[in-house]
Motif scaffolding. Structure first.
Motif, PDB file in Angstrom:
ATOM      1  N   CYS A  52       0.885  -1.067   0.164  1.00 43.07           N
ATOM      2  CA  CYS A  52      -0.004  -0.105  -0.138  1.00 43.07           C
ATOM      3  C   CYS A  52       0.699   1.266   0.102  1.00 43.07           C
ATOM      4  O   CYS A  52       2.191   1.051   0.292  1.00 43.07           O
ATOM      5  CB  CYS A  52      -0.841  -0.198   1.067  1.00 43.07           C
ATOM      6  SG  CYS A  52      -0.644   0.790   2.675  1.00 43.07           S
ATOM      7  N   GLU A  54       0.888   3.590   2.141  1.00 40.22           N
ATOM      8  CA  GLU A  54       1.547   4.260   3.232  1.00 40.22           C
ATOM      9  C   GLU A  54       3.264   3.445   3.414  1.00 40.22           C
ATOM     10  O   GLU A  54       4.033   4.175   3.892  1.00 40.22           O
ATOM     11  CB  GLU A  54       0.814   3.576   4.391  1.00 40.22           C
ATOM     12  CG  GLU A  54       1.198   4.188   5.639  1.00 40.22           C
ATOM     13  CD  GLU A  54       0.487   3.618   6.960  1.00 40.22           C
ATOM     14  OE1 GLU A  54       0.135   2.843   7.025  1.00 40.22           O
ATOM     15  OE2 GLU A  54       0.802   4.561   8.106  1.00 40.22           O
ATOM     16  N   CYS A  77      -1.003  -1.487  10.511  1.00 36.93           N
ATOM     17  CA  CYS A  77      -0.297  -0.858   9.187  1.00 36.93           C
ATOM     18  C   CYS A  77       1.173  -0.657   9.485  1.00 36.93           C
ATOM     19  O   CYS A  77       1.767  -0.182   8.488  1.00 36.93           O
ATOM     20  CB  CYS A  77      -1.061   0.544   9.126  1.00 36.93           C
ATOM     21  SG  CYS A  77      -3.002   0.182   8.931  1.00 36.93           S
ATOM     22  N   SER A 143      -3.978   6.635   6.804  1.00 36.24           N
ATOM     23  CA  SER A 143      -4.365   5.445   6.652  1.00 36.24           C
ATOM     24  C   SER A 143      -5.735   5.320   5.987  1.00 36.24           C
ATOM     25  O   SER A 143      -6.363   6.383   6.183  1.00 36.24           O
ATOM     26  CB  SER A 143      -3.919   4.632   7.923  1.00 36.24           C
ATOM     27  OG  SER A 143      -4.997   4.840   8.812  1.00 36.24           O
ATOM     28  N   CYS A 144      -6.001   4.005   5.782  1.00 40.12           N
ATOM     29  CA  CYS A 144      -7.146   3.694   5.270  1.00 40.12           C
ATOM     30  C   CYS A 144      -8.287   4.209   6.199  1.00 40.12           C
ATOM     31  O   CYS A 144      -9.288   4.990   6.294  1.00 40.12           O
ATOM     32  CB  CYS A 144      -7.515   2.233   4.987  1.00 40.12           C
ATOM     33  SG  CYS A 144      -6.690   1.631   3.631  1.00 40.12           S
ATOM     34  N   GLY A 175      -3.968   3.883   1.951  1.00 33.64           N
ATOM     35  CA  GLY A 175      -3.851   2.629   1.267  1.00 33.64           C
ATOM     36  C   GLY A 175      -4.997   2.362   0.257  1.00 33.64           C
ATOM     37  O   GLY A 175      -4.823   2.242  -0.980  1.00 33.64           O
TER      38      GLY A 175
HETATM   39  S1  SF4 Z   1      -5.119  -0.798   6.235  1.00 39.81           S
HETATM   40 FE1  SF4 Z   1      -4.933   0.683   4.401  1.00 39.81          FE
HETATM   41  S2  SF4 Z   1      -3.211   1.988   5.260  1.00 39.81           S
HETATM   42 FE2  SF4 Z   1      -2.947   0.129   6.568  1.00 39.81          FE
HETATM   43  S3  SF4 Z   1      -1.820  -1.177   5.679  1.00 39.81           S
HETATM   44 FE3  SF4 Z   1      -3.907  -1.766   5.080  1.00 39.81          FE
HETATM   45  S4  SF4 Z   1      -3.903  -0.604   2.851  1.00 39.81           S
HETATM   46 FE4  SF4 Z   1      -2.191   0.411   3.885  1.00 39.81          FE
END
Ligand code: SF4
Length: 495
Positions: A52, A54, A77, A143-144, A175
């Motif tokens: 992702c 991030e 994350c 983050s998400c 993400g």
């Molecule tokens: S929840 Fe979202 S921000 Fe966190 S690691 Fe997964 S895709 Fe990335």
């Protein structure tokens, strides 16, 4: 239209650069179709893994000296913090810098926070980071979860800045926002441009900005031959180096995927010209890169002398390596532009590049003038069959490698290396993005390949004892059995 926009967030790559995630065909067709903005890219019914934005943002923010990072996210994350910590220590040691420790705190957003809000947790994390690390800037990574609840990170950053009296820098790298995880690089660079870069106080005509990953120190000795200084950005840079990067004579980078956004924005906003030829991987690209740097630093004559001397110096060993490696077949798996870099070195060593798999592909760049390494590679090495765009997906890559059977597999990301090893293919991991630059880089690359090929039996033994998790049904099916061609027309008109 302006490249840098005075907004909190940078537009995602799918929209800015019409980036795509799937393709199969050859290099020439991909290049032609990219220019027409019409690449046939089937979707997929199945995805085995992902990454992702991030994670890509972290590769930059975690390694700024004297910075702390708050991951405003659920704890999961932050899974990438340990490898980045190890990398930071290794690179700082390699470059003779004080040991770099990643200074990071997760705000640990939980289910309740997604209902009642997480701003108090974010503020508490900021003040805890200030107390614990005594940083001089704090990055706040979205983050998400923070994106979905609409966390107002701008206001929180402002509130914290008033109390702390140093920059608190939101990085919008949620993400879910983009399928192209390299968007995280752009998000981090945009945040740096917004809050940390300052107009030049003076110009340094012998200073060259080099945007790189946290790689080894190869550019300083290399550019020393031209009497130039290097400003390595952004991993392992101090806040002063970042603030004054506008003083440099020009900006170069090791990979379009990493830094075309920040380089173009610097040229547009601060008049620091971007080096618009491919990075110095392989002999012809190194020649052109040196000439381009020399153009911005007024040393064209010296550049020609260095090129002649370097060619003479490496020629005897290069000839030997070319003879020893002649005709060996290579398959390359890497991020988009870096795969082209590696292929251009392979060409110099007489290797036969029989395929590439890149993690995504940008159909175009920020400006028309920026380097197009795919086109440069075709010009330099000819067409390449078996080109794929595929965001890792081991279940596909295993099949591709079983069909193509290269003598050597080259990977940029160490976690992809086991795929080749389990198939008995000698695999070279190019984890250090700076290692193979310049003329010496070609020799080092050749030496490592020779050494690798002598260990062929080791890989055969590993394969004999490795068990792959795929069923006989999958093995008998086509590699593209999970393609969703119904999406093809929809995705082929990329807007
Ligand atoms: S929840 Fe979202 S921000 Fe966190 S690691 Fe997964 S895709 Fe990335």
């Amino acid at each position: 239209m302006s490249i840098y926009k005075d907004t909190a967030e940078v537009e995602i790559r799918e929209r800015r650069l019409d980036a795509i995630l799937s393709y199969r065909g050859d290099a020439k067709t991909l290049n032609i179709q990219s220019k027409e903005r019409k690449v046939s890219c089937p979707g997929s019914f199945y995805s085995q893994c992902s990454q992702c934005a991030e994670g890509c943002a972290e590769t930059i923010t975690y390694h700024v000296i004297d910075a702390a990072v708050i991951s405003h996210a659920p704890i999961g994350c932050s899974v990438g913090v340990s490898p980045r910590h190890i990398l930071g220590r290794a690179v700082s040691k390699n470059r003779g810098l004080p040991e770099h420790k990643v200074q990071m705190i997760s705000s640990n957003i939980n289910e309740e926070d997604t209902v009642y809000g997480a701003s108090k947790k974010l503020l508490a994390a900021i003040y805890e980071a200030d107390k614990r690390f005594k940083p001089r800037t704090i990055f706040l990574q979205a983050s998400c979860a923070s994106g979905i609840i609409g966390e107002d990170m701008e206001s929180i950053a402002k509130q914290a800045e008033e109390k702390l009296h140093y920059p608190v820098v939101p990085v919008y790298c949620e993400g879910f926002k983009s399928n192209i995880w390299s968007t995280g690089f752009d998000a981090a660079f945009h945040a740096v441009l917004r809050k940390l870069v300052r107009p030049a106080q003076k110009k340094q005509r012998d200073l060259v900005n080099i945007f790189n990953f946290a790689g080894s120190d190869t550019f300083i000795p290399f550019l020393h031959k031209l009497g130039l200084q290097v400003n390595y950005l952004i991993p392992m840079a101090t806040l002063e180096q970042i603030a004054s990067l506008t003083e440099a004579a020009c900006t170069a980078h090791i990979c379009e995927t990493l830094a075309t956004y920040v380089a173009a924005a610097l040229e547009e906003q601060y008049g620091v010209p971007e080096v618009k030829v491919p990075p110095p991987f392989g002999i012809d690209w190194t020649d052109e890169w040196i000439r381009e740097i020399a153009r911005y630093t007024d040393r064209a004559e010296l550049a020609e002398q260095v090129i002649i001397q370097e060619h003479e110096r490496i020629q005897p060993e290069l000839e030997k390596l070319r003879e020893q490696l002649k005709g060996k077949t290579v398959y390359i798996m890497s991020g988009d532009a870096f795969a082209h870099n590696l292929a251009n070195i392979a060409k110099d060593l007489n290797l036969n590049v029989i395929g590439l798999s890149t993690l995504h592909h940008d159909l175009h760049f920020e400006t028309k003038e920026q380097a197009n390494s795919l086109e440069a590679l075709i010009k330099s090495a000819g067409n390449i069959e078996n080109v794929r765009v595929c965001n890792k997906q081991p279940y596909r890559i295993i099949k591709v490698l079983q069909d193509i059977k290269p003598d050597v597999l080259l990977v940029r990301h160490p976690n992809l290396a086991p795929i080749g090893m389990k198939l008995g293919i000698p695999t070279l991991s190019e984890g250090d993005g700076n290692y193979s630059i310049g003329y010496d880089g070609v020799l080092k690359f050749g030496r490592r390949l020779l050494e690798l090929l002598t260990a062929k039996k080791l890989f055969v033994n590993i394969a004999a004892h490795a068990r792959l998790p795929y069923s006989s049904w999958w093995k008998e099916n086509s590699v593209d059995a999970f393609d969703d061609n119904t999406q093809d027309n929809e995705q082929s008109i990329v807007i």
